[in-house]
Motif scaffolding. Structure first.
Motif, PDB file in Angstrom:
ATOM      1  N   UNK A 136       0.832  -1.208   0.000  1.00  0.00           N
ATOM      2  CA  UNK A 136       0.000   0.000   0.000  1.00  0.00           C
ATOM      3  C   UNK A 136       0.867   1.259   0.000  1.00  0.00           C
ATOM      4  N   UNK A 137       1.989   1.222   0.706  1.00  0.00           N
ATOM      5  CA  UNK A 137       2.875   2.387   0.702  1.00  0.00           C
ATOM      6  C   UNK A 137       3.519   2.574  -0.671  1.00  0.00           C
ATOM      7  N   UNK A 138       3.801   1.478  -1.373  1.00  0.00           N
ATOM      8  CA  UNK A 138       4.327   1.609  -2.736  1.00  0.00           C
ATOM      9  C   UNK A 138       3.255   2.132  -3.686  1.00  0.00           C
ATOM     10  N   UNK A 139       2.016   1.659  -3.483  1.00  0.00           N
ATOM     11  CA  UNK A 139       0.907   2.143  -4.308  1.00  0.00           C
ATOM     12  C   UNK A 139       0.751   3.648  -4.183  1.00  0.00           C
ATOM     13  N   UNK A 140       0.663   4.136  -2.952  1.00  0.00           N
ATOM     14  CA  UNK A 140       0.440   5.570  -2.757  1.00  0.00           C
ATOM     15  C   UNK A 140       1.682   6.382  -3.113  1.00  0.00           C
ATOM     16  N   UNK A 141       2.847   5.774  -3.013  1.00  0.00           N
ATOM     17  CA  UNK A 141       4.064   6.432  -3.506  1.00  0.00           C
ATOM     18  C   UNK A 141       3.948   6.657  -5.012  1.00  0.00           C
ATOM     19  N   UNK A 142       3.496   5.634  -5.745  1.00  0.00           N
ATOM     20  CA  UNK A 142       3.356   5.755  -7.197  1.00  0.00           C
ATOM     21  C   UNK A 142       2.327   6.814  -7.583  1.00  0.00           C
ATOM     22  N   UNK A 143       1.171   6.797  -6.933  1.00  0.00           N
ATOM     23  CA  UNK A 143       0.129   7.758  -7.304  1.00  0.00           C
ATOM     24  C   UNK A 143       0.513   9.183  -6.904  1.00  0.00           C
ATOM     25  N   UNK A 144       1.209   9.333  -5.783  1.00  0.00           N
ATOM     26  CA  UNK A 144       1.600  10.683  -5.353  1.00  0.00           C
ATOM     27  C   UNK A 144       2.717  11.242  -6.228  1.00  0.00           C
ATOM     28  N   UNK A 145       3.660  10.407  -6.626  1.00  0.00           N
ATOM     29  CA  UNK A 145       4.703  10.909  -7.536  1.00  0.00           C
ATOM     30  C   UNK A 145       4.101  11.288  -8.891  1.00  0.00           C
ATOM     31  N   UNK A 146       3.020  10.621  -9.284  1.00  0.00           N
ATOM     32  CA  UNK A 146       2.319  11.031 -10.498  1.00  0.00           C
ATOM     33  C   UNK A 146       1.741  12.429 -10.336  1.00  0.00           C
ATOM     34  N   UNK A 147       1.130  12.700  -9.168  1.00  0.00           N
ATOM     35  CA  UNK A 147       0.596  14.036  -8.914  1.00  0.00           C
ATOM     36  C   UNK A 147       1.702  15.083  -8.958  1.00  0.00           C
ATOM     37  N   UNK A 148       2.856  14.732  -8.432  1.00  0.00           N
ATOM     38  CA  UNK A 148       3.962  15.686  -8.357  1.00  0.00           C
ATOM     39  C   UNK A 148       4.630  15.922  -9.704  1.00  0.00           C
ATOM     40  N   UNK A 149       4.939  14.833 -10.398  1.00  0.00           N
ATOM     41  CA  UNK A 149       5.818  14.923 -11.564  1.00  0.00           C
ATOM     42  C   UNK A 149       5.137  14.607 -12.896  1.00  0.00           C
ATOM     43  N   UNK A 150       3.841  14.287 -12.842  1.00  0.00           N
ATOM     44  CA  UNK A 150       3.140  13.975 -14.076  1.00  0.00           C
ATOM     45  C   UNK A 150       3.423  12.589 -14.600  1.00  0.00           C
TER      46      UNK A 150
END
Length: 450
Positions: free
Chosen positions: A114-128
């Protein structure tokens, strides 16, 4: 958390505390919390949070006050308002990667996933674009190193916060090394974003937070600070919510059964089931009650505080009956424990300590108002709450579609209420985790026939 529950039981809903000789006020009264976060918002600031958190988080939306904070918030808002379709598609892709990481009919610890999942989605928000910690072994290794350092750094921040004015005493080499690891990781991503911007490779068709920041400054430290703040807000909170959700579902089979039935009747169960869209998720009231109840018992940010910018008052807590105003002097902190407020029996009933999503049915809690604050409130209410809820709801549905039967492994220990670890978010220790048995529909059909 048990300490907060014990103190509230002995001292009442609003009380004075002395921390290393400094007076402060603690409250779990919705009237007082509304006053601090909304009615008298301009009279309260973050107090010692900026200098206490600075070594790890620097100056970003989570540690800023005043005009700086307003500016950061306005830059982040379009990411959630303008890119809803792209954000949802990214969530779906990342959840697909999560499911592919789970062996069929297995025992698995869901918390790191779950922490990897939210890491992936949050980095998408940050960096596109996502850093793909779920689908790339190389990125997963770097994410794991970052995650360990980030968790340790937050642990230090929570201890520094408890030292009040003496926060600066806790600054040893272990803490500094954790900060350096986190900074180095984000600096690499910022450097890539700056190179894309300088070579005009960034996509112009959508709003990306880092691109908007680069239009204002190319200072790598400023960019890093903002990104780290959003990583904390977007990664840790939703991962904690999902972890608690599946820990509770595994321990409450009656809740899981009702939820499974709702999902099956709406979008189906099994490999051939359709992936839910936004409208499908809205058609599942019990699913929403489950997440709402998880966030009641285990709010991602269980304790928070503000400091008075001028001498003022809170509306209740004083006098013999506790219903008169109470003085708050300039510089004094007002702490509020959402975790304890969410367990008040006079608000949520005699079974307030129990996980019972059904309590949200009907009108009993329709007007709970400031008595329920999983996303904070007032002008600083969480900008990403809709995104976080969408991510949590979709993830729960897809995992139950794929693995409709969730059980505890044999001899799995339970965690008594109040014993949860509070860092900055309400995490579960890695020793506890979220280890569950996941069984697909075909496994259980075969077992029944046998």
């Amino acid at each position: 958390m048990q300490l907060f529950l014990d103190v509230v039981e002995g001292s009442g809903m609003t009380f004075e505390q002395s921390l290393l000789g400094t007076r402060g006020i603690d409250t779990i009264d919705p009237e007082n919390i509304e006053d601090v976060l909304s009615t008298q918002f301009e009279e309260f600031g973050l107090g010692l949070r900026p200098p206490t958190f600075y070594p790890l988080l620097g100056s970003g939306i989570f540690t800023q006050d005043g005009r700086q904070w307003k500016h950061s918030r306005e830059m982040l808002r379009p990411q959630f308002m303008s890119n809803r379709s792209e954000n949802f598609e990214q969530i779906k892709a990342c959840v697909g990667d999560l499911i592919s990481c789970i062996p069929p009919n297995s025992i698995v610890d869901l918390q790191p996933l779950f922490f990897r999942l939210t890491f992936d989605t949050t980095t998408f928000l940050l960096f596109g674009k996502s850093m793909s910690a779920l689908s790339s072994d190389d990125i997963a290794g770097k994410e794991s190193e970052f995650a360990d350092a980030f968790s340790l750094g937050q642990d230090y921040l929570s201890h520094r916060g408890r030292l009040g004015d003496f926060y600066w005493l806790l600054y040893d080499s272990r803490f500094r090394d954790a900060c350096k690891t986190c900074h180095r990781f984000v600096d690499d991503a910022v450097r890539d974003a700056l190179e894309d911007a300088n070579t005009e490779q960034q996509e112009k068709s959508k709003y990306v937070f880092i691109h908007a920041l680069i239009q204002e400054t190319q200072d790598p430290k400023v960019l890093r600070d903002q990104c780290l703040n959003i990583l904390l807000a977007g990664r840790d909170t939703t991962a904690c919510c999902l972890t608690w959700t599946f820990r509770l579902l595994a321990r409450h089979p009656n809740v899981l059964e009702r939820l499974r039935e709702e999902i099956e009747s709406t979008v189906g169960i099994g490999d051939s089931a359709v992936q839910p869209d936004r409208n499908d998720l809205k058609k599942m009231p019990y699913l929403n009650f489950v997440i709402k109840e998880v966030l009641r018992l285990y709010p991602s940010v269980p304790v928070n505080s503000r400091a008075a910018l001028k001498t003022t008052t809170l509306p209740v807590g004083g006098g013999e009956d506790g219903r008169s105003p109470i003085l708050v002097r300039r510089g004094e902190a007002v702490g509020y424990c959402v975790y304890a407020m969410h367990r008040r029996k006079d608000i949520y009933g005699a079974d307030a300590e129990e996980f019972r999503p059904e309590r949200w049915e009907g009108t009993q809690l329709k007007n709970v108002g400031w008595g329920y604050l999983p996303f904070n409130g007032g002008p600083r209410i969480c900008l990403g709450q809709d995104f976080a809820m969408l991510e949590a709801l979709y993830t729960v549905v897809r995992l139950i579609q794929k693995y409709p039967y969730i059980e505890l492994p044999e001899n799995e220990p339970s965690l008594p209420p109040g014993q949860e670890k509070q860092v900055l978010t309400l995490v579960i220790s890695s020793a506890e985790g979220c280890e569950v048995k996941l069984r697909g529909q075909s496994y259980w059909v075969h077992s029944d026939r046998l």
